[in-house]
Motif scaffolding. Structure first.
Motif, PDB file in Angstrom:
ATOM      1  N   ILE A  70       0.817  -1.221   0.000  1.00  0.00           N
ATOM      2  CA  ILE A  70       0.000   0.000   0.000  1.00  0.00           C
ATOM      3  C   ILE A  70       0.850   1.269   0.000  1.00  0.00           C
ATOM      4  O   ILE A  70       0.529   2.229  -0.701  1.00  0.00           O
ATOM      5  CB  ILE A  70      -0.988  -0.061   1.199  1.00  0.00           C
ATOM      6  N   ASN A  73       2.646   1.679  -3.461  1.00  0.00           N
ATOM      7  CA  ASN A  73       1.645   2.051  -4.457  1.00  0.00           C
ATOM      8  C   ASN A  73       1.252   3.516  -4.331  1.00  0.00           C
ATOM      9  O   ASN A  73       1.062   4.201  -5.334  1.00  0.00           O
ATOM     10  CB  ASN A  73       0.385   1.194  -4.278  1.00  0.00           C
ATOM     11  N   SER A 108      -4.566  -8.538 -10.691  1.00  0.00           N
ATOM     12  CA  SER A 108      -4.566  -8.371  -9.231  1.00  0.00           C
ATOM     13  C   SER A 108      -5.984  -8.040  -8.794  1.00  0.00           C
ATOM     14  O   SER A 108      -6.742  -7.419  -9.551  1.00  0.00           O
ATOM     15  CB  SER A 108      -3.638  -7.216  -8.879  1.00  0.00           C
ATOM     16  N   TYR A 137      -1.947   1.575 -10.433  1.00  0.00           N
ATOM     17  CA  TYR A 137      -1.580   0.164 -10.656  1.00  0.00           C
ATOM     18  C   TYR A 137      -2.791  -0.605 -11.194  1.00  0.00           C
ATOM     19  O   TYR A 137      -2.678  -1.385 -12.144  1.00  0.00           O
ATOM     20  CB  TYR A 137      -1.114  -0.419  -9.328  1.00  0.00           C
ATOM     21  N   ASN A 166      -4.422 -11.342  -2.651  1.00  0.00           N
ATOM     22  CA  ASN A 166      -3.109 -11.004  -2.073  1.00  0.00           C
ATOM     23  C   ASN A 166      -2.273 -12.278  -1.909  1.00  0.00           C
ATOM     24  O   ASN A 166      -2.756 -13.268  -1.366  1.00  0.00           O
ATOM     25  CB  ASN A 166      -3.285 -10.324  -0.715  1.00  0.00           C
ATOM     26  N   SER A 179       6.999  -3.670   0.904  1.00  0.00           N
ATOM     27  CA  SER A 179       6.395  -5.007   0.977  1.00  0.00           C
ATOM     28  C   SER A 179       4.884  -4.966   1.203  1.00  0.00           C
ATOM     29  O   SER A 179       4.324  -3.934   1.572  1.00  0.00           O
ATOM     30  CB  SER A 179       7.031  -5.790   2.120  1.00  0.00           C
ATOM     31  N   VAL A 181       1.550  -6.709   3.335  1.00  0.00           N
ATOM     32  CA  VAL A 181       1.380  -6.825   4.779  1.00  0.00           C
ATOM     33  C   VAL A 181       1.940  -8.125   5.367  1.00  0.00           C
ATOM     34  O   VAL A 181       2.572  -8.096   6.424  1.00  0.00           O
ATOM     35  CB  VAL A 181      -0.095  -6.595   5.184  1.00  0.00           C
ATOM     36  N   LYS A 188       8.546  -7.701  10.924  1.00  0.00           N
ATOM     37  CA  LYS A 188       8.458  -6.840  12.112  1.00  0.00           C
ATOM     38  C   LYS A 188       8.491  -7.681  13.389  1.00  0.00           C
ATOM     39  O   LYS A 188       9.156  -7.310  14.355  1.00  0.00           O
ATOM     40  CB  LYS A 188       7.182  -6.004  12.063  1.00  0.00           C
ATOM     41  N   TRP A 203       0.294  -1.112  10.614  1.00  0.00           N
ATOM     42  CA  TRP A 203      -0.245   0.092   9.978  1.00  0.00           C
ATOM     43  C   TRP A 203      -1.766   0.051   9.976  1.00  0.00           C
ATOM     44  O   TRP A 203      -2.368  -1.019   9.765  1.00  0.00           O
ATOM     45  CB  TRP A 203       0.215   0.187   8.527  1.00  0.00           C
ATOM     46  N   ARG A 210      -8.602  -8.964   4.389  1.00  0.00           N
ATOM     47  CA  ARG A 210      -7.876  -9.415   3.197  1.00  0.00           C
ATOM     48  C   ARG A 210      -7.919 -10.934   3.105  1.00  0.00           C
ATOM     49  O   ARG A 210      -8.028 -11.638   4.113  1.00  0.00           O
ATOM     50  CB  ARG A 210      -6.400  -8.981   3.252  1.00  0.00           C
ATOM     51  N   PRO A 269      -2.435   4.427   6.072  1.00  0.00           N
ATOM     52  CA  PRO A 269      -3.711   4.143   5.391  1.00  0.00           C
ATOM     53  C   PRO A 269      -4.193   2.701   5.572  1.00  0.00           C
ATOM     54  O   PRO A 269      -3.380   1.785   5.690  1.00  0.00           O
ATOM     55  CB  PRO A 269      -3.383   4.411   3.920  1.00  0.00           C
ATOM     56  N   ASP A 270      -5.504   2.546   5.563  1.00  0.00           N
ATOM     57  CA  ASP A 270      -6.115   1.212   5.615  1.00  0.00           C
ATOM     58  C   ASP A 270      -6.264   0.608   4.209  1.00  0.00           C
ATOM     59  O   ASP A 270      -6.304  -0.595   4.044  1.00  0.00           O
ATOM     60  CB  ASP A 270      -7.528   1.302   6.227  1.00  0.00           C
ATOM     61  N   LYS A 275     -11.525  -7.099   0.250  1.00  0.00           N
ATOM     62  CA  LYS A 275     -11.284  -7.518  -1.150  1.00  0.00           C
ATOM     63  C   LYS A 275     -11.396  -9.029  -1.270  1.00  0.00           C
ATOM     64  O   LYS A 275     -10.429  -9.681  -1.630  1.00  0.00           O
ATOM     65  CB  LYS A 275      -9.870  -7.141  -1.600  1.00  0.00           C
TER      66      LYS A 275
END
Ligand code: GFB
Length: 323
Positions: A70, A73, A108, A137, A166, A179, A181, A188, A203, A210, A269-270, A275
């Motif tokens: 995200i 992009n 995608s 994209y 995804n 990268s 998520v 992380k 984030w 997802r 951002p979310d 999706k």
């Protein structure tokens, strides 16, 4: 397509291309064609034409592109639209000019409208506005589907399009500013554990949902479609199941660092609220994914540990890191 076919995997070093290549090697394919970025710039029509003339592929997996999560992009929209539009156009056109038997193009799930009703069916395409964080994209990806359909209509080319959800798995990108998520959360949690600190920053709100598909399942679906599907339009590829980012983070934490404390950074951002793909069309053809998310997270973390030194990492996350 059989073991002696000349098969070009465009983008063989990426997450998807490496999975398809691995799978075809495993099946004993002897004539796999590949071209690294330094050897062939897929954005250059003259170079692509020259390469197709010299190598004469019979089957093409068009899985090359500039991809990212995200943040990448939303901060590098020009690269995402320019690179992808050109790569799709040059390869599709050369495949037509040199009489490729069949081409599979990979899109995608971000092609669908942000507010599309869930799960998203193939016919939801172009029925509403796109998610702004990845609209450039998505426009390139929609152009790719339209390209394949136009060549099918005008020239009778057997070019098909698959729309995956995804993806994650071996050879993923673990570099935190670009990268997706799932690898980001593995990284992380791993970095926090290694540094002996508890906090791991996620984030956004953690509430977006997802769907995740292991890339080996995607490779299986692509080869299945290459062998059995020859229709215009596009076909969704997913698991039919989704979860919230918070639930995903909890699954990754359980695998990598159960003692971690998850913090949510609302300044990030979310993206799209949800999706989930409708996978009825693919299911009717007889395909089903095999790798569960829990199993996939465990094996991807193992891959990360085994390939730590060669994986795409970038700088490590540090205490209070919000990137
Ligand atoms: O995977 P991701 O970057 O892509 O983010 P999208 C999914 C969700 O996870 C978003 C949240 O709500 C992110 O805010 N998230 C939480 C994180 N922590 C992190 C983190 O550390 N890194 C990342 N990257 N996300 C992309 C599109 O959308 O998906 C592309 O931008 C493409 O166009 C791709 O379609 C498959 O699912 O939001």
């Amino acid at each position: 397509m059989n073991r002696l076919s000349r098969v070009f995997v465009a983008g063989h070093r990426g997450l998807v291309g490496s999975a398809i290549t691995r799978r075809l090697h495993g099946e004993g394919f002897e004539n796999l064609l590949m071209a690294g970025r330094e050897q062939l710039d897929l954005r250059d029509q003259a170079a692509v034409t020259y390469w197709f003339r010299a190598n004469r592929p019979e089957y093409v997996f068009l899985v090359a592109g500039t991809v990212g999560g995200i943040l990448a992009n939303s901060t590098r929209p020009a690269e995402f639209i320019y690179d992808n539009m050109l790569i799709h156009a040059t390869v599709v056109h050369a495949a037509h000019v040199f009489g490729v038997t069949k081409l599979l193009y990979l899109g995608s799930s971000c092609i669908y409208p942000r507010e599309a009703s869930q799960p998203m069916r193939e016919d939801a395409l172009l029925t509403g506005a796109l998610e702004p964080t990845n609209a450039p994209y998505a426009v390139a990806k929609i152009a790719g589907i339209t390209l394949c359909d136009a060549y099918r209509k005008q020239y009778g080319s057997d070019f098909i399009s698959a729309m995956p959800t995804n993806l994650y798995g071996p050879n993923d990108n673990f570099e935190l500013t670009s990268s997706h998520v799932l690898p980001a959360l593995i990284r992380k949690c791993h970095d926090a554990r290694t540094a002996g600190r508890r906090d791991v920053t996620i984030w956004g709100s953690g509430s977006p949902k997802r769907e995740f598909l292991h890339v080996d399942d995607l490779a299986d679906a692509c080869i299945f479609l290459m062998r059995r599907y020859s229709v215009g339009g596009h076909v969704n590829v997913g698991t039919g199941e989704d979860l919230t980012i918070r639930e995903l983070a909890e699954m990754v934490r359980a695998e990598v660092y159960p003692e971690a404390e998850l913090l949510f950074d609302a300044s990030k951002p979310d993206g799209a609220p949800r999706k989930l793909l409708d996978i009825g069309r693919l299911r009717d053809l007889g395909w089903h994914h095999r790798i569960s998310l829990r199993e996939g997270i465990a094996s991807t973390y193992q891959w990360f540990l085994d390939h730590h030194h060669e994986a795409r990492l970038g700088p490590s996350s540090s205490p209070g890191d919000k990137s």
